[in-house]
Design a protein around this motif. Structure first.
Motif, PDB file in Angstrom:
ATOM      1  N   ALA A 147      22.901 -66.756  10.570  1.00 12.29           N
ATOM      2  CA  ALA A 147      22.261 -65.516  10.114  1.00 12.29           C
ATOM      3  C   ALA A 147      21.256 -65.040  11.159  1.00 12.29           C
ATOM      4  O   ALA A 147      20.508 -65.829  11.734  1.00 12.29           O
ATOM      5  N   ARG A 148      21.219 -63.725  11.370  1.00  7.80           N
ATOM      6  CA  ARG A 148      20.267 -63.130  12.308  1.00  7.80           C
ATOM      7  C   ARG A 148      19.094 -62.488  11.578  1.00  7.80           C
ATOM      8  O   ARG A 148      18.369 -61.672  12.130  1.00  7.80           O
ATOM      9  N   LYS A 149      18.916 -62.900  10.331  1.00  8.98           N
ATOM     10  CA  LYS A 149      17.740 -62.491   9.557  1.00  8.98           C
ATOM     11  C   LYS A 149      17.281 -63.701   8.750  1.00  8.98           C
ATOM     12  O   LYS A 149      18.087 -64.419   8.167  1.00  8.98           O
ATOM     13  N   ALA A 150      15.987 -63.928   8.767  1.00 10.86           N
ATOM     14  CA  ALA A 150      15.419 -65.103   8.114  1.00 10.86           C
ATOM     15  C   ALA A 150      14.186 -64.674   7.328  1.00 10.86           C
ATOM     16  O   ALA A 150      13.567 -63.638   7.617  1.00 10.86           O
ATOM     17  N   ILE A 153      15.688 -58.636  26.057  1.00  9.81           N
ATOM     18  CA  ILE A 153      14.860 -57.855  26.965  1.00  9.81           C
ATOM     19  C   ILE A 153      13.584 -57.439  26.241  1.00  9.81           C
ATOM     20  O   ILE A 153      13.590 -57.196  25.043  1.00  9.81           O
ATOM     21  N   ASN A 154      12.492 -57.366  26.961  1.00 10.65           N
ATOM     22  CA  ASN A 154      11.202 -56.943  26.418  1.00 10.65           C
ATOM     23  C   ASN A 154      10.740 -57.847  25.282  1.00 10.65           C
ATOM     24  O   ASN A 154      10.148 -57.396  24.302  1.00 10.65           O
ATOM     25  N   GLN A 155      11.054 -59.142  25.408  1.00 16.14           N
ATOM     26  CA  GLN A 155      10.621 -60.158  24.448  1.00 16.14           C
ATOM     27  C   GLN A 155      11.098 -59.860  23.024  1.00 16.14           C
ATOM     28  O   GLN A 155      10.466 -60.247  22.051  1.00 16.14           O
ATOM     29  N   GLU A 156      12.203 -59.175  22.890  1.00 16.69           N
ATOM     30  CA  GLU A 156      12.767 -58.925  21.568  1.00 16.69           C
ATOM     31  C   GLU A 156      13.391 -60.201  21.020  1.00 16.69           C
ATOM     32  O   GLU A 156      14.092 -60.916  21.738  1.00 16.69           O
ATOM     33  N   GLU A 157      13.095 -60.499  19.752  1.00 20.60           N
ATOM     34  CA  GLU A 157      13.583 -61.727  19.144  1.00 20.60           C
ATOM     35  C   GLU A 157      15.074 -61.608  18.826  1.00 20.60           C
ATOM     36  O   GLU A 157      15.558 -60.527  18.467  1.00 20.60           O
ATOM     37  N   PRO A 158      15.824 -62.697  18.965  1.00 22.24           N
ATOM     38  CA  PRO A 158      17.247 -62.651  18.610  1.00 22.24           C
ATOM     39  C   PRO A 158      17.481 -62.597  17.106  1.00 22.24           C
ATOM     40  O   PRO A 158      18.628 -62.490  16.667  1.00 22.24           O
ATOM     41  N   PHE A 159      16.421 -62.727  16.292  1.00 24.57           N
ATOM     42  CA  PHE A 159      16.553 -62.642  14.844  1.00 24.57           C
ATOM     43  C   PHE A 159      15.289 -61.985  14.288  1.00 24.57           C
ATOM     44  O   PHE A 159      14.258 -61.894  14.967  1.00 24.57           O
ATOM     45  N   LYS A 160      15.380 -61.520  13.063  1.00 19.64           N
ATOM     46  CA  LYS A 160      14.246 -60.898  12.382  1.00 19.64           C
ATOM     47  C   LYS A 160      13.713 -61.865  11.327  1.00 19.64           C
ATOM     48  O   LYS A 160      14.479 -62.390  10.518  1.00 19.64           O
ATOM     49  N   LEU A 161      12.398 -62.066  11.350  1.00 20.99           N
ATOM     50  CA  LEU A 161      11.758 -62.985  10.413  1.00 20.99           C
ATOM     51  C   LEU A 161      10.761 -62.219   9.562  1.00 20.99           C
ATOM     52  O   LEU A 161       9.827 -61.587  10.089  1.00 20.99           O
ATOM     53  N   CYS A 162      10.955 -62.269   8.246  1.00 20.04           N
ATOM     54  CA  CYS A 162      10.026 -61.667   7.290  1.00 20.04           C
ATOM     55  C   CYS A 162       9.313 -62.779   6.535  1.00 20.04           C
ATOM     56  O   CYS A 162       9.807 -63.914   6.462  1.00 20.04           O
ATOM     57  N   ALA A 163       8.158 -62.448   5.961  1.00 16.60           N
ATOM     58  CA  ALA A 163       7.379 -63.430   5.214  1.00 16.60           C
ATOM     59  C   ALA A 163       7.087 -62.917   3.814  1.00 16.60           C
ATOM     60  O   ALA A 163       6.678 -61.752   3.644  1.00 16.60           O
ATOM     61  N   ILE A 164       7.314 -63.775   2.825  1.00 14.81           N
ATOM     62  CA  ILE A 164       6.940 -63.498   1.437  1.00 14.81           C
ATOM     63  C   ILE A 164       5.901 -64.547   1.052  1.00 14.81           C
ATOM     64  O   ILE A 164       6.199 -65.745   1.065  1.00 14.81           O
ATOM     65  N   CYS A 165       4.704 -64.107   0.702  1.00 18.46           N
ATOM     66  CA  CYS A 165       3.605 -65.037   0.445  1.00 18.46           C
ATOM     67  C   CYS A 165       2.925 -64.689  -0.874  1.00 18.46           C
ATOM     68  O   CYS A 165       2.824 -63.520  -1.248  1.00 18.46           O
ATOM     69  N   HIS A 166       2.450 -65.718  -1.540  1.00 20.82           N
ATOM     70  CA  HIS A 166       1.799 -65.559  -2.841  1.00 20.82           C
ATOM     71  C   HIS A 166       0.387 -66.096  -2.786  1.00 20.82           C
ATOM     72  O   HIS A 166       0.149 -67.179  -2.231  1.00 20.82           O
ATOM     73  N   VAL A 203      14.183 -54.117   6.777  1.00 25.56           N
ATOM     74  CA  VAL A 203      14.203 -54.689   8.134  1.00 25.56           C
ATOM     75  C   VAL A 203      15.651 -54.983   8.491  1.00 25.56           C
ATOM     76  O   VAL A 203      16.277 -55.881   7.918  1.00 25.56           O
ATOM     77  N   GLU A 204      16.190 -54.234   9.413  1.00 27.82           N
ATOM     78  CA  GLU A 204      17.568 -54.426   9.820  1.00 27.82           C
ATOM     79  C   GLU A 204      17.656 -55.609  10.776  1.00 27.82           C
ATOM     80  O   GLU A 204      16.826 -55.750  11.682  1.00 27.82           O
ATOM     81  N   PRO A 205      18.636 -56.478  10.574  1.00 21.82           N
ATOM     82  CA  PRO A 205      18.772 -57.632  11.470  1.00 21.82           C
ATOM     83  C   PRO A 205      19.137 -57.207  12.878  1.00 21.82           C
ATOM     84  O   PRO A 205      19.674 -56.113  13.100  1.00 21.82           O
ATOM     85  N   THR A 206      18.838 -58.054  13.835  1.00 17.12           N
ATOM     86  CA  THR A 206      19.191 -57.777  15.224  1.00 17.12           C
ATOM     87  C   THR A 206      20.707 -57.671  15.329  1.00 17.12           C
ATOM     88  O   THR A 206      21.431 -58.561  14.893  1.00 17.12           O
ATOM     89  N   PRO A 207      21.228 -56.542  15.854  1.00 11.92           N
ATOM     90  CA  PRO A 207      22.683 -56.368  15.901  1.00 11.92           C
ATOM     91  C   PRO A 207      23.340 -57.418  16.776  1.00 11.92           C
ATOM     92  O   PRO A 207      22.798 -57.853  17.792  1.00 11.92           O
ATOM     93  N   VAL A 208      24.515 -57.840  16.339  1.00 11.66           N
ATOM     94  CA  VAL A 208      25.294 -58.826  17.087  1.00 11.66           C
ATOM     95  C   VAL A 208      26.132 -58.082  18.105  1.00 11.66           C
ATOM     96  O   VAL A 208      27.146 -57.464  17.763  1.00 11.66           O
ATOM     97  N   GLN A 209      25.709 -58.111  19.349  1.00 12.82           N
ATOM     98  CA  GLN A 209      26.446 -57.426  20.400  1.00 12.82           C
ATOM     99  C   GLN A 209      26.065 -58.036  21.738  1.00 12.82           C
ATOM    100  O   GLN A 209      25.051 -58.715  21.863  1.00 12.82           O
TER     101      GLN A 209
END
Length: 634
Positions: free
Chosen positions: A262-265, A361-374, A609-615
């Motif tokens: 998965a490219r989204k976490a 490029i430009n330090q872009e992450e290969p995946f998107k990470l979101c946080a859910i906190c309580h 948050v759209e995941p990093t496209p696989v290309q």
């Protein structure tokens, strides 16, 4: 009690029959389905009727003998025999509980998957949960005690009415041959294997099975010691545990429901006196962790430092040293260590899954990470983002979803105000005596676990405790009783709160500012922060560069909706991309209750948050030159 007949009733019946035991034949070969005929003098029913009549004629003197024996032997029996007999029966009854999987090892019947049967039930209140509470244990003990008393008088009366049998028993006690036979039988009974056969096996011949002996006391105590791993795996989901060590030596457990390609976490962080169990406690239908996984996310469940087990790289660390941390360490040590571990794991796995993908490029992450906190997790993640930006380090997050976050607490009830002043004015004394707040011994943690079962099994008692708890926290209607029954409050371990964390919250409430821990002197603050005052995080919201979604509960009396709105106003003034939503929830409803409306809202914010496209990504000019050189060499 056997087969629905109490020992007392059996005693009364056998007393009327045992007076002429030698003349009775209890073997039955007659067909019960035949016609009912008058009993002849030679028939078995006739002899039974005659024995009963004979026993009735002797009822008077038998009752007097029983009465005299009862008063003579009862005190001695209570003092010497009942404690030992009670203990042996209690543990024997307790050990009969759920059968071991070894008994089904040779069975040919198809096994039913746990996934389908467990997904429809909440974890704390499963239909298969047969743990006993304190009241049930007392009830069982009373029944065993009564049964032991009647069993004693039954045997005493039987021996009194059968002198030959009594003399035979006395003779066997002093006979050397009987001792040798007892030792022989004892050796047989202590063997480690027994011959067993299971009904329905293809091969019905007896097989050897090891005799299972209870190795731990809590097995007989009938408590729930399941972990987050047990909950996840029994529902059919994959599981992975990752060991994370912070820079100051604390060992954390980062748990995962892996989706490696998965490219989204999503990273879920719990609040105070909680653990990762809160995100999976409602089963498949109502838990945020399972909902995110079903939407295609790689799910990571964070755990703060602060378990009673005190896991640290220094195994000889003292209790006082271990608990010397505040919310600062949650936000600047725990969360950075876990998020860096997530980044390391995900980048490595994605390179293995897609080896042709070069560095971003430009330090872009290969995946998107979101946080859910309580709750406290929300305050810690905000501290993390701000301090990382001040240090000019990447925080690697794409979006924050904060459920009733801590940080501002001046609007609270009288109970919290009293606790605030207690911590602020007598903290020097309390800090020396109480390094942390938790249940110190396994016995009292077991007692809490069993009381939680009583609250569930007896609704009136549970309702009373629920009402008292809601009054303590200012009328919050959360399911406090249900939370106490969660498995992470068990005999072996439980989440705790350090004294400094509680004092830090009291400082925040007293000053009305969301700021870092005040060490009590200008010199100590200068050494840590470089300024005489702690860093004001509310005034540093301008460093937040990711979208933030704030969620409040109108019935939340622990962190009131007005305090979440204050976060929103301060962020909006700092030009943060922030949204605010409000539900009719109490404080614990965000994690421990099944709320479909909340899950839909949280999932809708994650999907923004759209995941990093696989290309195939463009490579740098240096990388192009290296590829040309490789081709020329070939």
């Amino acid at each position: 009690m056997h087969n629905g007949v109490s020992s007392f009733n059996e005693f009364i019946h056998e007393l009327s029959v045992d007076s002429d035991t030698s003349s009775l034949d209890y073997s039955s070969g007659e067909d019960s389905d035949g016609p009912l005929l008058p009993a002849s003098p030679s028939s078995q029913s006739s002899r039974l009727s005659w024995a009963s009549a004979s026993a009735n004629s002797e009822c008077h003197w038998t009752e007097w003998i029983t009465f005299i024996l009862w008063w003579l032997i009862f005190p001695l029996r209570i003092l010497l025999w009942i404690p030992q007999y009670f203990t042996s029966l209690f543990f024997k009854r307790s050990s009969r509980a759920p059968s071991s999987p070894r008994r089904h090892q040779h069975s040919s019947r198809p096994r039913i998957s746990k996934t389908n049967s467990s997904k429809d039930h909440d974890v704390p209140n499963r239909a298969t949960d047969r743990r006993r509470g304190v009241i049930e244990d007392l009830h069982l003990a009373i029944e065993i005690c009564i049964e032991a008393i009647f069993d004693f008088f039954h045997k005493a009366t039987h021996l009194l009415l059968s002198p030959s049998e009594a003399f035979a028993i006395l003779f066997s006690w002093f006979s050397p041959s009987s001792h040798s036979s007892k030792r022989h039988h004892g050796d047989v009974s202590d063997d480690e294997t027994v011959l067993t056969a299971t009904l329905g096996d293809t091969d019905p011949s007896p097989t050897e099975r090891p005799v299972e002996q209870p190795t731990h006391l809590y097995n007989s105590m009938n408590t729930d010691t399941r972990t987050c791993k047990d909950v996840i795996t029994e529902l059919g989901y994959p599981y992975e545990a990752i060991r994370v060590v912070t820079s100051d030596g604390y060992v954390l457990v980062l748990e995962r429901i892996p989706r490696r390609d998965a490219r989204k976490a999503v990273f879920l962080q719990h609040g105070v006196l909680d653990s990762s169990m809160g995100w999976v406690s409602n089963g498949v239908v109502g838990s945020p962790a399972f909902a995110a996984y079903d939407q295609g996310y790689d799910v990571f469940l964070g755990n703060f430092r602060g378990l009673v087990s005190r896991d640290h790289v220094n195994k000889n660390i003292s209790s006082k040293e271990f608990w010397r941390y505040s919310i600062n360490e949650h936000g600047t040590e725990d969360i950075p260590a876990m998020i860096e571990k997530i980044h390391e794991i995900k980048t490595t796995e994605l390179k293995l899954c897609q080896p042709n993908i070069d560095e971003e490029i430009n330090q872009e992450e290969p995946f998107k990470l979101c946080a859910i906190c309580h709750s406290l997790g929300g305050a810690a993640i905000l501290m993390y983002v701000i301090t990382q930006k001040i240090k000019e380090k990447p925080h690697r997050l794409s979006r924050l979803i904060l459920l009733s976050p801590a940080g501002f607490h001046e609007d609270s009830n009288l109970g919290f105000t009293l606790v605030e002043y207690i911590f602020l004015f007598i903290s020097p004394v309390l800090a020396c005596v109480i390094p942390a707040f938790y249940i110190p011994t396994r016995f009292f943690r077991m007692l809490l676990n069993k009381l939680a079962r009583d609250f569930h099994n007896y609704p009136a008692l549970g309702g009373l405790v629920q009402t008292l708890m809601s009054y303590v926290v200012g009328g919050d209607s959360s399911n406090w009783v249900g939370v106490l029954g969660l498995p992470h409050y068990n005999m072996n371990d439980m989440p705790a709160v350090s004294f400094r964390v509680a004092k830090h919250l009291a400082q925040i409430k007293h000053t009305g500012k969301f700021r870092m821990y005040d060490y009590g002197s200008r010199s100590a603050n200068m050494e840590v922060y470089g300024s005489p005052e702690p860093l004001d995080l509310g005034e540093s919201y301008k460093f937040i560069d990711v979208p933030v979604d704030l969620v409040a509960g109108r019935n939340d009396k622990v962190i009131r909706s007005s305090m979440v709105k204050k976060h929103y106003k301060v962020m909006r003034d700092a030009e943060v991309d922030v949204s605010f939503n409000e539900f009719e929830y109490a404080h614990l409803d965000f994690t421990f209750s099944h709320r479909e409306e909340l899950l839909r809202y949280v999932m809708s914010r994650l999907l923004l948050v759209e995941p990093t496209p696989v290309q195939q990504r463009q490579t740098s000019p240096k990388g192009m030159k290296l590829k040309k050189k490789k081709k020329e060499v070939q």
